[in-house]
Structure formats: C-alpha cells, structure tokens
Design a protein around this motif. Structure first.
Motif, PDB file in Angstrom:
ATOM      1  N   ARG A  95     117.984  93.486 -79.441  1.00 22.69           N
ATOM      2  CA  ARG A  95     119.147  93.331 -78.567  1.00 22.69           C
ATOM      3  C   ARG A  95     120.172  92.456 -79.283  1.00 22.69           C
ATOM      4  O   ARG A  95     119.808  91.546 -80.035  1.00 22.69           O
ATOM      5  N   THR A 124     121.469  87.936 -82.128  1.00 21.70           N
ATOM      6  CA  THR A 124     120.596  89.105 -82.244  1.00 21.70           C
ATOM      7  C   THR A 124     119.156  88.672 -82.005  1.00 21.70           C
ATOM      8  O   THR A 124     118.721  87.651 -82.545  1.00 21.70           O
ATOM      9  N   ASP A 178     115.555  92.507 -72.041  1.00 21.95           N
ATOM     10  CA  ASP A 178     116.759  92.603 -71.220  1.00 21.95           C
ATOM     11  C   ASP A 178     116.911  91.369 -70.329  1.00 21.95           C
ATOM     12  O   ASP A 178     118.011  90.826 -70.175  1.00 21.95           O
ATOM     13  N   CYS A 226     125.634  93.912 -73.555  1.00 21.35           N
ATOM     14  CA  CYS A 226     124.598  93.659 -74.559  1.00 21.35           C
ATOM     15  C   CYS A 226     124.284  94.972 -75.273  1.00 21.35           C
ATOM     16  O   CYS A 226     124.148  96.025 -74.635  1.00 21.35           O
ATOM     17  N   GLU A 227     124.182  94.919 -76.596  1.00 24.11           N
ATOM     18  CA  GLU A 227     123.885  96.107 -77.380  1.00 24.11           C
ATOM     19  C   GLU A 227     122.369  96.303 -77.505  1.00 24.11           C
ATOM     20  O   GLU A 227     121.636  95.348 -77.768  1.00 24.11           O
ATOM     21  N   VAL A 228     121.917  97.548 -77.321  1.00 21.37           N
ATOM     22  CA  VAL A 228     120.515  97.897 -77.528  1.00 21.37           C
ATOM     23  C   VAL A 228     120.390  98.440 -78.945  1.00 21.37           C
ATOM     24  O   VAL A 228     121.081  99.391 -79.325  1.00 21.37           O
TER      25      VAL A 228
END
Length: 499
Positions: free
Chosen positions: A124, A111, A76, A137-139
């Motif tokens: 991520r 990515t 993160d 941000c995509e988890v």
C-alpha cells in the motif's frame, strides 16, 4: 439521549486537510521509535532501520521487521487514519494514527509492504498530497509485494513481516557542502542510536528485541550489514549514591495507588546512562515513565518539582500500566506525558514505608550531590609545560592541574633512529619526539607548537618521570615500555598509510 430541542442528527466527516499537520511534533528519532512500537505490537523480535543516502544525503528510511505481518484487509485498516483496532494490554499502539503521523512528519510518500503466513503479500502507498485531499491510498501489485518479501528475508532472515518505507523526505540536509552532509548524517545516526537505545533498553537487555541500524548509499545498501543498537540504561549505576535508595514511595488518591521507585545516582559519575546522547546527566533528572518496558518519558519533573543542579542525581521510575489514563495522560507521539492534578495531589501525601516523603527524597538527592562535590580529591601538581606546547594546550593544562613552578617540560622534535618514537632527556627536562614520523601528525610543515593531540597524550603519559629528583628503577622500566610500544605503534601507523 436527544433533548426536545434536537431536530436532526448529522455526521461530520473529518476534513482530509488535517493530514497536513500530522507528525508536526515528531523528531526523526521519536518518529522511528513510533514505528518500532508497531513492529513490537506485531510480535517482531528483529527490526532493521535502514537510513539510505545518495551523495551522503538521506533520501529514504526503511523500518523492516520479522513480525506477524498483515493481509490485505489488515493493511487497509493500518493505512486508515484514526482506525483503532482492538488493543491488548501489552500493545504499545494507542491512537490509530501513529504510523501515519510519524511518517508524514518526515516524508511525503509512505509505502508499506507486508507478508503474513497463509496470505498473499500486499503493498500500500499513501502520497501525502493526495491523502490530504481525499484520504486516497494506492494498492500495489502482488509481484512488487513479493519482491519486497524477498528483500525483507535478506535483511531480517524472515519473509514474513512488514516493511515501512519513507521517501520524498523533508527536514534533511539539503545544502551543497558534502562535509556538512556527512556531519548531518553522522549526527542523525548517533541521535537515533541513543534514542532507540534508551527508549527500548529494557527489551534489548532482555534479549527479546534486536534493533540494527544501517547507514549506506542506496546503490550499495543490499551489501551492507547493520550495527546493533546497544541498550542505554538510565539506571545503570553500579552502586547507589545513597545507602537508603532506591526506595519505593507510594502515592494514593481516590482509591487508586501507584508506586514511585526513587533512585539516587552516585555523584561524580559520567557514564552512558547518566549521560545520554552526549548530553550531560543533569538534563535527565526527573521522572522515567515506562509502559510495557517501553520508556515513554526520559526525565523531567513535569511541573511537579523544579530542575536544579543539586537534583541532578535524582531519577524516579514509574512503570505501572494503571497510572496512564488516570494519573497521567499520554500524547500521540509518546514523547512525554501530562501529569494530571490527581497525581500532584497524591504526590503531596505520598510516603515510603519508613515515612520518607517525596520532598524528603529530593533533599536526600541534593545532599548526596553536595557531599559528593565536597569529597573531590585535590589533583596533584604537575611539571609546567613549556616549549613545544600550543598556547591553548598549555592554558588547558594550567586550568585543569596545579603546576610545579620550579621546573618545566619541553616536547621537541629531533632525529632519532628508525623505529623509535620518543626519548627521555631527564637532565634537560625534555621529551624528544622522532622527526622521522613528524609528517604523520603534522602534514602541513610542522611548527614549534604542532601536533597538539599527540603532545597532550605524551605529556599525560610521561610527566611523572620528570617530576622526580632522579630516575628510579620503576621510571626506567616505564621509559623502556613506552619506547617499545610507541615505536611499534608509529611503525604500524606508517605502514597503514602506505608510507
């Protein structure tokens, strides 16, 4: 401390729109080098750079390492714009924007997959369009991160580490011409190899870092094997061009002190290291700035001196950590540095132990270049090319070599026994080439001046035989040698083509 005129303190959050300008100054080579820096900071010893194509067009870039990896919290932070962790003295990272800037300079989707000992694998993803609105941000799923770990193990031999993937690329070849696409890709790979080879040459040469590059179609990349990047040492000459160099010149200002290691390349040398990425060596005179064995600046005088042809042998190494931040300022792309006024002032009074000043060093380099050109030996005259030579080839020979006007040499095709490629007709000053094999070198119905590359090589190989008054024992032995080896070679050529 607030003054009496202050009525309130407010916090101004950065506008996400600044993402759109990230990486604008990154080339593909400098951007990937920035990712390699992150790999090194993570303790990686092996880094795989994979340029994946579809129909010969670059569609995905992967940088995969065997470093320490990240857990969810670290991932993160790594995806947070401007987050600055506690950098050690040996870290190459500096600003907290490197991965984002390098990635968004060339891709719309970033990515990151990572695995750390004792932690679950993580993934991520940042989409540039969304990130530039609200920093979202995509988890990604742990299962997908586990698949990426398996893939990483296959590529680097270690599941632990980090994989950075660029997709939805920008700035690549988009035309419809397949040949142009292949040329673009070949040029990109060559430039990348050269850039990484010179940027990390010290680490590669010390065997503490292995970088490999793979270019392959996406569907077949799993079966591909990368090719190691070779170190390109910009100071890799065998012998100095001047007996008094390299020489250490010390610059001091305000109680600070740095050492400039001044080199002079030997004149008339044109090897990798002097020439970089196929570009002539005169473009690479100037300063070479290192930080923890990573090359930050490849030549250039940075307005401290002027470039000139006579100074092309001069290269100066500065690799003291204390210089950056005081004498020099590094930009986020790590592509060159700004030389502060304090450096220029210090350089004006710098001197070596023997009293040599920086200006005197430049004059020594210039004198070495001039003297080297003066010592160039005269090329020996050769027999004139005549029949069988294309006009451009004949003109090139005449430009490069003085000619013996008293006689001329013909290169012509004729029928010779199978397995023979050439025959020397000394009396008629003719080198005969076996027409049985003409189709291998002139497939479109040969002409008198066809196969210029083959004829140029044969001319350079055999011209001395025709320049003597007669064939001596050494000439006859050479002719027998040429006939045997070239005969075997042309039969092998024919066999490889299935003819």
């Amino acid at each position: 401390m607030s003054g009496p005129d202050v009525v309130e303190t407010i916090k101004l959050e950065p506008d996400a729109g600044l993402v759109k300008s990230l990486g604008a100054h990154h080339t593909l080579e400098s951007a990937i080098a920035d990712l390699v820096d992150n790999c090194l900071d993570a303790g990686a010893t092996k880094i795989a750079v994979r340029l994946l194509t579809e129909s010969d067009r670059l569609i995905q870039v992967e940088v995969i390492d065997n470093g320490g990896g990240m857990d969810a919290a670290a991932a993160d932070k790594a995806m947070t714009l401007g987050h600055q962790r506690e950098y050690s003295d040996n870290d190459l990272g500096h600003f907290g924007i490197g991965m984002k800037a390098s990635s968004f300079g060339h891709a719309d989707v970033l990515t990151v997959w990572s695995s750390k000992n004792g932690a679950a694998p993580v993934g991520r993803r940042i989409r540039r369009a969304d990130f530039s609105k609200d920093f979202s941000c995509e988890v990604l799923s742990e299962d997908a991160a586990g698949d990426a770990e398996v893939y990483r193990r296959r590529v680097t031999g270690a599941g632990r580490g980090t994989s950075v993937v660029w997709s939805a690329l920008r700035g690549t070849y988009r035309g419809a011409n397949p040949e142009e696409a292949r040329t673009w890709m070949a040029t990109a790979e060559r430039s990348l190899r050269s850039h990484l080879g010179v940027t990390f040459h010290r680490l590669i040469a010390k065997d503490v870092l292995e970088i490999e590059i793979l270019v392959d179609e996406m569907d077949y990349a799993d079966e591909g094997i990368g090719t190691p990047v070779k170190p390109i040492d910009p100071f890799g000459y065998a012998r100095s061009g001047h007996p008094d160099y390299p020489k250490a010149i010390v610059a001091e200002s305000g109680g600070q002190r740095i050492t400039l290691h001044c080199h002079i390349w030997p004149p008339k040398v044109d090897i990798p290291g002097f020439r970089i990425n196929g570009k002539p060596g005169d473009r690479f005179q100037g300063f070479y700035i290192y930080r923890n064995d990573r090359l930050l600046q490849v030549g250039g005088w940075s307005e401290v001196a002027n470039s000139s042809a006579h100074r092309q042998l001069a290269r100066v190494v500065l690799d003291e950590e204390t210089a950056i931040g005081s004498f020099l300022t590094m930009n986020p792309e790590k592509a060159g540095l700004r030389f502060e006024p304090i450096f220029r002032d210090a350089l004006a009074h710098a001197a070596a132990k023997d009293g040599t000043a920086f200006d005197a060093y430049l004059k020594d380099a210039e004198a070495c270049y001039v003297e080297g050109n003066r010592r160039v030996s005269q090329r020996r005259p050769v027999i004139s090319p005549e029949k069988g030579f294309a006009p451009k080839l004949r003109k090139s020979i005449e430009t490069e070599l003085p000619l013996l006007r008293s006689d001329s040499l013909n290169l012509q095709w004729t029928r010779l026994p199978e397995g023979e490629f050439i025959d020397v007709d000394f009396g008629n000053s003719t080198l005969w080439i076996n027409s049985r094999y003409r189709h291998l070198f002139a497939p479109e119905r040969g002409s008198l001046n066809d196969a210029p590359v083959v004829k140029a090589l044969l001319f350079l190989l055999t011209h001395t035989v025709f320049e003597g008054a007669h064939l001596g024992p050494k000439d006859k032995d050479n002719i027998a040698l040429w006939r045997a080896i070239l005969g075997a070679a042309v039969e092998a050529e024919e066999g490889m083509r299935g003819e």
